[in-house]
Design an enzyme around this catalytic site. Structure first.
Site, mmCIF file in Angstrom:
data_model
loop_
_atom_site.group_PDB
_atom_site.id
_atom_site.type_symbol
_atom_site.label_atom_id
_atom_site.label_comp_id
_atom_site.label_asym_id
_atom_site.label_seq_id
_atom_site.Cartn_x
_atom_site.Cartn_y
_atom_site.Cartn_z
ATOM 1 N N ASP A 67 0.822 -1.211 0.000
ATOM 2 C CA ASP A 67 0.000 0.000 0.000
ATOM 3 C C ASP A 67 0.857 1.264 0.000
ATOM 4 O O ASP A 67 2.077 1.212 0.167
ATOM 5 C CB ASP A 67 -0.958 0.002 1.201
ATOM 6 N N ASN A 136 -7.409 -2.418 14.445
ATOM 7 C CA ASN A 136 -8.817 -2.714 14.127
ATOM 8 C C ASN A 136 -8.957 -3.910 13.186
ATOM 9 O O ASN A 136 -10.026 -4.139 12.622
ATOM 10 C CB ASN A 136 -9.493 -1.472 13.524
ATOM 11 N N HIS A 138 -7.252 -4.401 10.336
ATOM 12 C CA HIS A 138 -7.010 -4.189 8.911
ATOM 13 C C HIS A 138 -5.709 -4.857 8.468
ATOM 14 O O HIS A 138 -4.782 -5.026 9.253
ATOM 15 C CB HIS A 138 -7.058 -2.700 8.528
ATOM 16 N N GLU A 143 -9.628 -1.596 5.394
ATOM 17 C CA GLU A 143 -10.242 -1.257 6.672
ATOM 18 C C GLU A 143 -11.457 -2.153 6.936
ATOM 19 O O GLU A 143 -11.976 -2.783 6.012
ATOM 20 C CB GLU A 143 -10.700 0.210 6.632
#
Ligand code: GLP
Length: 257
Positions: A67, A136, A138, A143
């Site tokens: 990414d 979280n 990801h 996400e």
């Protein structure tokens, strides 16, 4: 899935390096998927050490990064391109033309994402993908709520992720709002996955990824469907895993799932 529990960050990093080096020795022209964030830095240090001390050869390796932030130039010290140069590429004998990262400055992002997918395909697919995990759940910048079949695309970062990554910027206002990321489906196409996690801040995410239900609300839980995944976690990151672990802490304990 093989969950490998290690005592600390250093042991986690060395274990990951052993897997990477084993695959690299078997296939010198391997296609290696790379991750950023603080987690894989120890792995990269170990790979650099083996290059310097033992001549580990990266000259035929092709890499694809997961990414990149949208809007940060490669010279920005928080761009993932800059990170990879500082933490790995500048210190090994990889060839510049074999390095691939999403282009956060691309004019036509959709077109770029299609091109990136095609480059991975043309390279023969990713042999081994390194992954970190967000608090979280990801992976890359997929996400919670991401489609589990998604491909490389632009994603809006959650406030949670922007807050988590604000530690690298002067303030949260400077953290980009968008990123280009390999999709969950793109990651799942890799022949092997190595997911690394350390620290108590990752304990909930690791529990959800390894033992929780398969859900887009925890994109990392998709790894339960992958045929060849290693999860390497330190003491704190694995502290919420249930299961019949030995009572005393182990320097290396593997749990087959
Ligand atoms: C970012 C990256 C992820 C990484 C995550 C965790 O959001 N896009 O690829 O896994 O951060 O980062 P860290 O390793 O610093 O905890």
């Amino acid at each position: 899935m093989l969950v490998i529990l290690k005592d600390d960050y250093d042991a986690m990093s060395k274990e990951a390096a052993l897997i990477v080096v084993d695959r690299l020795r078997k296939k010198p022209n391997m296609v290696l998927g790379l991750a950023t964030g603080s987690t894989p830095i120890g792995l990269y240090k170990e790979l650099i050490r083996m290059h310097v001390d033992e001549g580990l050869d990266f000259s035929k390796v092709t890499t694809f990064n997961l990414d990149e932030y949208v809007g940060l130039s490669p010279c920005h010290d928080q761009s993932y391109q800059y990170f990879m140069k500082q933490n790995l590429f500048n210190h090994i004998n990889i060839q510049a033309q074999n390095i691939h990262l999403p282009d956060g400055m691309a004019n036509d992002i959709d077109h770029f994402c299609d091109w990136y997918e095609e480059e991975i395909r043309k390279a023969g697919g990713i042999d081994l993908q390194i992954l970190g995990i967000g608090p979280n759940g990801h992976i890359a910048f997929n996400e919670p709520g991401s489609s589990l079949g998604s491909r490389t695309r632009i994603k809006t970062l959650t406030e949670n992720t922007r807050k988590a990554n604000a530690r690298f910027f002067k303030s949260i206002n400077e953290v980009p709002k968008y990123a280009i990321t390999m999709g969950v489906g793109t990651i799942m196409d890799a022949k092997e996955l190595v997911l690394l996690a350390n620290g108590a801040g990752k304990a909930d995410a690791i529990k959800a990824a390894v033992e929780g239900p398969l859900t887009g609300q925890c994109p990392a839980s998709i790894i339960q469907l992958h045929r060849k995944t290693f999860v390497i976690a330190d003491h704190d990151a694995s502290s919420k895993l249930s299961g019949s672990y030995p009572g005393t802490w182990r320097s290396s304990f593997m749990l087959e799932r």
